[in-house]
Design a protein around this motif. Sequence first.
Motif, mmCIF file in Angstrom:
data_model
loop_
_atom_site.group_PDB
_atom_site.id
_atom_site.type_symbol
_atom_site.label_atom_id
_atom_site.label_comp_id
_atom_site.label_asym_id
_atom_site.label_seq_id
_atom_site.Cartn_x
_atom_site.Cartn_y
_atom_site.Cartn_z
ATOM 1 N N ALA A 57 -27.364 -0.643 40.609
ATOM 2 C CA ALA A 57 -27.524 0.237 41.764
ATOM 3 C C ALA A 57 -28.717 -0.218 42.595
ATOM 4 O O ALA A 57 -29.738 -0.682 42.070
ATOM 5 C CB ALA A 57 -27.720 1.673 41.293
ATOM 6 N N THR A 58 -28.592 -0.114 43.914
ATOM 7 C CA THR A 58 -29.669 -0.511 44.816
ATOM 8 C C THR A 58 -30.004 0.622 45.775
ATOM 9 O O THR A 58 -29.217 1.560 45.957
ATOM 10 C CB THR A 58 -29.293 -1.766 45.630
ATOM 11 N N LEU A 59 -31.160 0.512 46.378
ATOM 12 C CA LEU A 59 -31.662 1.512 47.307
ATOM 13 C C LEU A 59 -32.192 0.798 48.543
ATOM 14 O O LEU A 59 -32.973 -0.144 48.436
ATOM 15 C CB LEU A 59 -32.780 2.332 46.642
ATOM 16 N N ALA A 205 -36.421 6.806 44.079
ATOM 17 C CA ALA A 205 -36.082 6.456 42.700
ATOM 18 C C ALA A 205 -36.471 7.577 41.753
ATOM 19 O O ALA A 205 -35.698 7.948 40.849
ATOM 20 C CB ALA A 205 -36.779 5.153 42.318
ATOM 21 N N ARG A 206 -37.647 8.142 41.932
ATOM 22 C CA ARG A 206 -38.109 9.221 41.061
ATOM 23 C C ARG A 206 -37.234 10.458 41.220
ATOM 24 O O ARG A 206 -36.857 11.109 40.232
ATOM 25 C CB ARG A 206 -39.569 9.548 41.392
ATOM 26 N N LEU A 207 -36.882 10.788 42.466
ATOM 27 C CA LEU A 207 -36.061 11.979 42.704
ATOM 28 C C LEU A 207 -34.651 11.834 42.130
ATOM 29 O O LEU A 207 -34.013 12.839 41.790
ATOM 30 C CB LEU A 207 -35.975 12.256 44.208
ATOM 31 N N HIS A 210 -34.469 7.612 38.405
ATOM 32 C CA HIS A 210 -34.511 6.186 38.105
ATOM 33 C C HIS A 210 -35.945 5.669 38.204
ATOM 34 O O HIS A 210 -36.859 6.386 38.593
ATOM 35 C CB HIS A 210 -33.633 5.395 39.090
ATOM 36 N N ARG A 211 -36.077 4.417 37.852
ATOM 37 C CA ARG A 211 -37.314 3.684 38.084
ATOM 38 C C ARG A 211 -37.045 2.586 39.109
ATOM 39 O O ARG A 211 -35.943 2.072 39.186
ATOM 40 C CB ARG A 211 -37.856 3.076 36.782
ATOM 41 N N LEU A 212 -38.065 2.279 39.879
ATOM 42 C CA LEU A 212 -37.908 1.268 40.926
ATOM 43 C C LEU A 212 -37.958 -0.123 40.313
ATOM 44 O O LEU A 212 -38.894 -0.469 39.596
ATOM 45 C CB LEU A 212 -39.011 1.422 41.982
ATOM 46 N N GLY A 213 -36.919 -0.907 40.601
ATOM 47 C CA GLY A 213 -36.844 -2.261 40.089
ATOM 48 C C GLY A 213 -37.377 -3.284 41.084
ATOM 49 O O GLY A 213 -38.187 -2.969 41.951
ATOM 50 N N ARG A 255 -36.976 -3.543 56.668
ATOM 51 C CA ARG A 255 -35.891 -2.946 55.901
ATOM 52 C C ARG A 255 -35.890 -3.609 54.529
ATOM 53 O O ARG A 255 -35.744 -4.816 54.410
ATOM 54 C CB ARG A 255 -34.538 -3.152 56.584
ATOM 55 N N ALA A 256 -36.072 -2.802 53.485
ATOM 56 C CA ALA A 256 -36.207 -3.310 52.128
ATOM 57 C C ALA A 256 -35.094 -2.763 51.233
ATOM 58 O O ALA A 256 -34.705 -1.602 51.366
ATOM 59 C CB ALA A 256 -37.565 -2.951 51.536
ATOM 60 N N VAL A 257 -34.587 -3.601 50.354
ATOM 61 C CA VAL A 257 -33.578 -3.214 49.378
ATOM 62 C C VAL A 257 -34.163 -3.439 47.989
ATOM 63 O O VAL A 257 -34.592 -4.560 47.667
ATOM 64 C CB VAL A 257 -32.274 -4.009 49.546
ATOM 65 N N TYR A 258 -34.183 -2.361 47.163
ATOM 66 C CA TYR A 258 -34.730 -2.431 45.806
ATOM 67 C C TYR A 258 -33.635 -2.136 44.783
ATOM 68 O O TYR A 258 -32.664 -1.416 45.079
ATOM 69 C CB TYR A 258 -35.846 -1.391 45.611
#
Length: 261
Positions: A57-59, A205-207, A210-213, A255-258
């Motif tokens: 999964a990505t954000l 991620a916290r909400l 999850h944890r941020l990768g 624009r960032a994808v994590y």
Amino acid sequence: MTIRRHPRRTRVHVRVLRRAAVVGVVLGAVTLAGGASPALAGAPSAGPADVRAAAPATLSVTGTGRASAAPDLAVLSVAVEARGKTAKEAMEAQNRAAKKLLDALRKESVEDRDIRTDSLSLSPVYTQTAEGDSKVTGYQAAQSFSAKIRDVDRAGQVIGAVTEATGDAGRVNGVSFDVADRSGLRAKAREIAHKDAHDKAAQHARLSGHRLGRLVSLSETDGGGSGIGAVPEMPADAPGVPLAPGEVEEQVTVRAVYELI
């Protein structure tokens, strides 16, 4: 005519056929191991769990950064305009006014490398007759310049000197303020934008439990800057023009994808 059957020979044939079938199966197994047959080439090779593991999964988030500083550069847009009965007269009048403008700029310590001609034009002037026809009654010549004033505090004084030198032929189209070297200002705005994107992603991620990768991708958009102001046309006897430079702002958007883990 009597036909004799040979049971034993028939059984031999059956055995041979069975062995051939076994060999075919074995050969088929070898083919599948080496490369899938055309009928099975499109079949999925991994289960749903493998697919999920390969595509986590990505954000995606957007971050904005702004940084401002006092301007150290003023850019004047000035021009001269003249008319004459003929094209030659109009150009000669324009040339005289342009020379006065350039002399005034140089007298105010504006270097030649900071003065540039932006446009030059010559066009007929039409007058409508009583019969409704348009008639050429003269010509208008104009030339516009941009001048960089590296001492911002003297920008108003330079404008006054230009308008005084050119008289009614002079035009002040506007003034803009800037920073001569924007690299430091942009780097600061970029740093703020990157932190803004990371903080947003960490919160999402916290909400979501999850944890941020790791950071998967990052792109930047030029947000441009501010600091442009306009000055109206000034009378010829204006000794100086009061100006308010304010601040110049640089904006960066990323624009960032994590990954989410």
